[in-house]
Motif scaffolding. Sequence first.
Motif, PDB file in Angstrom:
ATOM      1  N   ALA A  17       0.827  -1.199   0.000  1.00 47.83           N
ATOM      2  CA  ALA A  17       0.000   0.000   0.000  1.00 47.83           C
ATOM      3  C   ALA A  17       0.868   1.258   0.000  1.00 47.83           C
ATOM      4  O   ALA A  17       0.581   2.228  -0.716  1.00 47.83           O
ATOM      5  CB  ALA A  17      -0.935  -0.004   1.205  1.00 47.83           C
ATOM      6  N   PHE A  18       1.942   1.263   0.773  1.00 46.27           N
ATOM      7  CA  PHE A  18       2.847   2.405   0.816  1.00 46.27           C
ATOM      8  C   PHE A  18       3.523   2.618  -0.533  1.00 46.27           C
ATOM      9  O   PHE A  18       3.611   3.750  -1.021  1.00 46.27           O
ATOM     10  CB  PHE A  18       3.892   2.203   1.915  1.00 46.27           C
ATOM     11  N   ILE A  19       3.989   1.549  -1.132  1.00 45.28           N
ATOM     12  CA  ILE A  19       4.643   1.655  -2.447  1.00 45.28           C
ATOM     13  C   ILE A  19       3.654   2.174  -3.482  1.00 45.28           C
ATOM     14  O   ILE A  19       3.989   3.038  -4.302  1.00 45.28           O
ATOM     15  CB  ILE A  19       5.255   0.304  -2.853  1.00 45.28           C
ATOM     16  N   GLY A  20       2.422   1.685  -3.443  1.00 48.20           N
ATOM     17  CA  GLY A  20       1.397   2.176  -4.368  1.00 48.20           C
ATOM     18  C   GLY A  20       1.096   3.646  -4.173  1.00 48.20           C
ATOM     19  O   GLY A  20       0.922   4.398  -5.130  1.00 48.20           O
ATOM     20  N   LEU A  21       1.042   4.086  -2.926  1.00 47.52           N
ATOM     21  CA  LEU A  21       0.790   5.490  -2.628  1.00 47.52           C
ATOM     22  C   LEU A  21       1.927   6.375  -3.124  1.00 47.52           C
ATOM     23  O   LEU A  21       1.688   7.453  -3.682  1.00 47.52           O
ATOM     24  CB  LEU A  21       0.598   5.677  -1.127  1.00 47.52           C
ATOM     25  N   VAL A  22       3.157   5.940  -2.944  1.00 44.87           N
ATOM     26  CA  VAL A  22       4.309   6.713  -3.416  1.00 44.87           C
ATOM     27  C   VAL A  22       4.303   6.811  -4.936  1.00 44.87           C
ATOM     28  O   VAL A  22       4.531   7.883  -5.503  1.00 44.87           O
ATOM     29  CB  VAL A  22       5.630   6.094  -2.891  1.00 44.87           C
ATOM     30  N   ILE A  23       4.003   5.709  -5.605  1.00 51.18           N
ATOM     31  CA  ILE A  23       3.936   5.728  -7.077  1.00 51.18           C
ATOM     32  C   ILE A  23       2.834   6.669  -7.537  1.00 51.18           C
ATOM     33  O   ILE A  23       3.022   7.454  -8.468  1.00 51.18           O
ATOM     34  CB  ILE A  23       3.739   4.300  -7.621  1.00 51.18           C
ATOM     35  N   TRP A  24       1.671   6.630  -6.874  1.00 45.58           N
ATOM     36  CA  TRP A  24       0.566   7.507  -7.257  1.00 45.58           C
ATOM     37  C   TRP A  24       0.939   8.981  -7.022  1.00 45.58           C
ATOM     38  O   TRP A  24       0.646   9.839  -7.848  1.00 45.58           O
ATOM     39  CB  TRP A  24      -0.682   7.167  -6.453  1.00 45.58           C
ATOM     40  N   ALA A  25       1.591   9.281  -5.896  1.00 43.74           N
ATOM     41  CA  ALA A  25       1.911  10.668  -5.562  1.00 43.74           C
ATOM     42  C   ALA A  25       2.938  11.271  -6.515  1.00 43.74           C
ATOM     43  O   ALA A  25       2.886  12.461  -6.819  1.00 43.74           O
ATOM     44  CB  ALA A  25       2.428  10.748  -4.133  1.00 43.74           C
ATOM     45  N   TYR A  26       3.865  10.454  -7.001  1.00 44.24           N
ATOM     46  CA  TYR A  26       4.893  10.977  -7.896  1.00 44.24           C
ATOM     47  C   TYR A  26       4.554  10.808  -9.364  1.00 44.24           C
ATOM     48  O   TYR A  26       5.346  11.184 -10.222  1.00 44.24           O
ATOM     49  CB  TYR A  26       6.245  10.323  -7.590  1.00 44.24           C
ATOM     50  N   SER A  27       3.390  10.279  -9.689  1.00 41.90           N
ATOM     51  CA  SER A  27       3.000  10.183 -11.093  1.00 41.90           C
ATOM     52  C   SER A  27       2.537  11.555 -11.571  1.00 41.90           C
ATOM     53  O   SER A  27       2.241  12.454 -10.783  1.00 41.90           O
ATOM     54  CB  SER A  27       1.899   9.152 -11.279  1.00 41.90           C
ATOM     55  N   SER A  28       2.457  11.743 -12.848  1.00 36.55           N
ATOM     56  CA  SER A  28       2.097  13.053 -13.388  1.00 36.55           C
ATOM     57  C   SER A  28       0.591  13.254 -13.471  1.00 36.55           C
ATOM     58  O   SER A  28       0.138  14.350 -13.764  1.00 36.55           O
ATOM     59  CB  SER A  28       2.708  13.225 -14.770  1.00 36.55           C
ATOM     60  N   LYS A  29      -0.202  12.235 -13.216  1.00 40.47           N
ATOM     61  CA  LYS A  29      -1.647  12.347 -13.348  1.00 40.47           C
ATOM     62  C   LYS A  29      -2.265  13.357 -12.372  1.00 40.47           C
ATOM     63  O   LYS A  29      -3.033  14.213 -12.793  1.00 40.47           O
ATOM     64  CB  LYS A  29      -2.280  10.965 -13.178  1.00 40.47           C
ATOM     65  N   PRO A  30      -1.971  13.314 -11.057  1.00 38.85           N
ATOM     66  CA  PRO A  30      -2.601  14.271 -10.143  1.00 38.85           C
ATOM     67  C   PRO A  30      -1.843  15.591 -10.006  1.00 38.85           C
ATOM     68  O   PRO A  30      -2.094  16.356  -9.093  1.00 38.85           O
ATOM     69  CB  PRO A  30      -2.630  13.524  -8.812  1.00 38.85           C
ATOM     70  N   LYS A  31      -0.929  15.884 -10.911  1.00 35.12           N
ATOM     71  CA  LYS A  31      -0.078  17.071 -10.779  1.00 35.12           C
ATOM     72  C   LYS A  31      -0.908  18.359 -10.757  1.00 35.12           C
ATOM     73  O   LYS A  31      -0.648  19.246  -9.950  1.00 35.12           O
ATOM     74  CB  LYS A  31       0.932  17.103 -11.923  1.00 35.12           C
ATOM     75  N   GLN A  32      -1.918  18.462 -11.595  1.00 28.05           N
ATOM     76  CA  GLN A  32      -2.755  19.663 -11.650  1.00 28.05           C
ATOM     77  C   GLN A  32      -3.476  19.874 -10.311  1.00 28.05           C
ATOM     78  O   GLN A  32      -3.527  20.992  -9.810  1.00 28.05           O
ATOM     79  CB  GLN A  32      -3.766  19.539 -12.783  1.00 28.05           C
ATOM     80  N   ASP A  33      -3.995  18.812  -9.730  1.00 27.38           N
ATOM     81  CA  ASP A  33      -4.681  18.929  -8.445  1.00 27.38           C
ATOM     82  C   ASP A  33      -3.723  19.359  -7.344  1.00 27.38           C
ATOM     83  O   ASP A  33      -4.075  20.167  -6.488  1.00 27.38           O
ATOM     84  CB  ASP A  33      -5.332  17.599  -8.064  1.00 27.38           C
ATOM     85  N   PHE A  34      -2.506  18.818  -7.364  1.00 30.16           N
ATOM     86  CA  PHE A  34      -1.519  19.170  -6.348  1.00 30.16           C
ATOM     87  C   PHE A  34      -1.091  20.633  -6.485  1.00 30.16           C
ATOM     88  O   PHE A  34      -0.918  21.332  -5.487  1.00 30.16           O
ATOM     89  CB  PHE A  34      -0.296  18.268  -6.436  1.00 30.16           C
TER      90      PHE A  34
END
Length: 58
Positions: A17-34
């Motif tokens: 779960a932690f690895i998945g969260l890190v991958i999601w956070a550093y992906s470019s998909k949610p960049k606009q929201d961040f």
Amino acid sequence: MDINDLRGISTAFLLFAFIGLVIWAYSSKPKQDFEEAANLPFADDDLTQGGKQKGNQQ
């Protein structure tokens, strides 16, 4: 199955779960929201400064 097996399974689940969260956070998909969330304190600051200036002029 004893408590140690349960602890091992829960540790493995939390690791994945932690690895998945890190991958999601550093992906470019949610960049606009961040970026939008990062600028929220600055947008709120403009509104509060305008209210204080109007209060001082009266």
